[in-house]
Write a protein that holds these residues in place. Structure first.
Motif, PDB file in Angstrom:
ATOM      1  N   LYS A  79       0.867  -1.172   0.000  1.00 33.37           N
ATOM      2  CA  LYS A  79       0.000   0.000   0.000  1.00 33.37           C
ATOM      3  C   LYS A  79       0.903   1.220   0.000  1.00 33.37           C
ATOM      4  CE  LYS A  79      -3.610  -2.346   2.572  1.00 33.37           C
ATOM      5  NZ  LYS A  79      -4.200  -2.557   3.888  1.00 33.37           N
ATOM      6  N   PRO A  80       0.395   2.381  -0.401  1.00 33.60           N
ATOM      7  CA  PRO A  80       1.245   3.578  -0.393  1.00 33.60           C
ATOM      8  C   PRO A  80       1.891   3.784   0.978  1.00 33.60           C
ATOM      9  CG  PRO A  80      -0.830   4.029  -1.500  1.00 33.60           C
ATOM     10  CD  PRO A  80      -0.951   2.653  -0.904  1.00 33.60           C
ATOM     11  N   GLY A  81       3.189   4.000   0.956  1.00 33.06           N
ATOM     12  CA  GLY A  81       3.937   4.261   2.177  1.00 33.06           C
ATOM     13  C   GLY A  81       4.427   3.017   2.903  1.00 33.06           C
ATOM     14  N   GLU A  82       3.980   1.831   2.489  1.00 31.42           N
ATOM     15  CA  GLU A  82       4.432   0.608   3.140  1.00 31.42           C
ATOM     16  C   GLU A  82       5.825   0.223   2.671  1.00 31.42           C
ATOM     17  OE1 GLU A  82       0.769  -2.253   4.457  1.00 31.42           O
ATOM     18  OE2 GLU A  82       1.399  -2.368   2.372  1.00 31.42           O
ATOM     19  N   THR A  83       6.547  -0.406   3.549  1.00 30.07           N
ATOM     20  CA  THR A  83       7.871  -0.947   3.245  1.00 30.07           C
ATOM     21  C   THR A  83       7.885  -2.419   3.651  1.00 30.07           C
ATOM     22  OG1 THR A  83       8.722  -0.463   5.447  1.00 30.07           O
ATOM     23  CG2 THR A  83       8.951   1.290   3.762  1.00 30.07           C
ATOM     24  N   SER A  85       7.724  -2.481   7.413  1.00 26.18           N
ATOM     25  CA  SER A  85       6.413  -2.230   8.017  1.00 26.18           C
ATOM     26  C   SER A  85       5.489  -3.441   7.823  1.00 26.18           C
ATOM     27  CB  SER A  85       5.775  -0.939   7.481  1.00 26.18           C
ATOM     28  OG  SER A  85       5.423  -1.051   6.120  1.00 26.18           O
TER      29      SER A  85
END
Length: 169
Positions: free
Chosen positions: A122-126, A129
């Motif tokens: 998802k946007p911003g996930e690494t 995370s």
């Protein structure tokens, strides 16, 4: 031991490679959840994600796992299987669920190309995370947890799982 074994864990934990060795040693068949999805769709997982989107891919994965009807298999679903309670409840009914746990530094070393592995972010996930979010879910669904961080080979990990399964009887 139940009639099947399900390997859960992060991408790079060895679900497929260790699962294949376990299947060979226990004279079982091996099936990979991502491969079932690819076969149904006629394309690679990364192409399914790119062409049909994350939501469709997640729906497909849940559907494949929740309806799996096999006996005598080691099953290696995708790392996101733990997001689907219906699928995980079904897998627990038909299999012993084994969590291949890997400590973060080792997983980071093993998983150099998470996008190429078909991981949906998802946007911003690494990857870190996802690891932090998924580990408690793997622990929740696991009937056996095997830490493979320091194992030198997939053979060593497979033998560790087999020994733990023997103790489960």
């Amino acid at each position: 031991m139940k009639q099947n074994i399900v390997m859960i864990g992060m991408p790079g934990s060895g679900k497929t490679t260790v699962g294949r060795v376990i299947a060979e040693k226990l004279n079982l068949k091996h099936i990979d959840g991502d491969a079932i999805m690819e076969e149904r769709e006629g394309m690679k997982l990364c192409d399914i994600i790119a062409q049909k989107g994350n939501d469709y891919t997640l729906w497909l994965e849940e559907n494949v796992l929740a309806t799996l009807d096999v006996e005598g298999y080691v099953i290696s679903p995708g790392g996101s299987c733990i997001y689907y309670p219906k699928a995980m409840e079904h897998l627990r009914e038909i299999a012993t669920v084994v969590y291949l746990q890997v400590d973060w530094p080792e997983l980071e070393r093993r998983c150099k190309d998470p996008v190429g592995r078909g991981i949906i972010f998802k946007p911003g996930e690494t990857l870190k995370s996802l690891y932090d979010m998924r580990c408690p879910l793997y622990e929740k669904w696991a009937e056996l947890t095997i830490n493979t961080t320091n194992n030198e080979s997939r053979e060593q990990s497979a033998l560790q799982v087999i020994e733990a399964l023997k103790g489960e009887k």
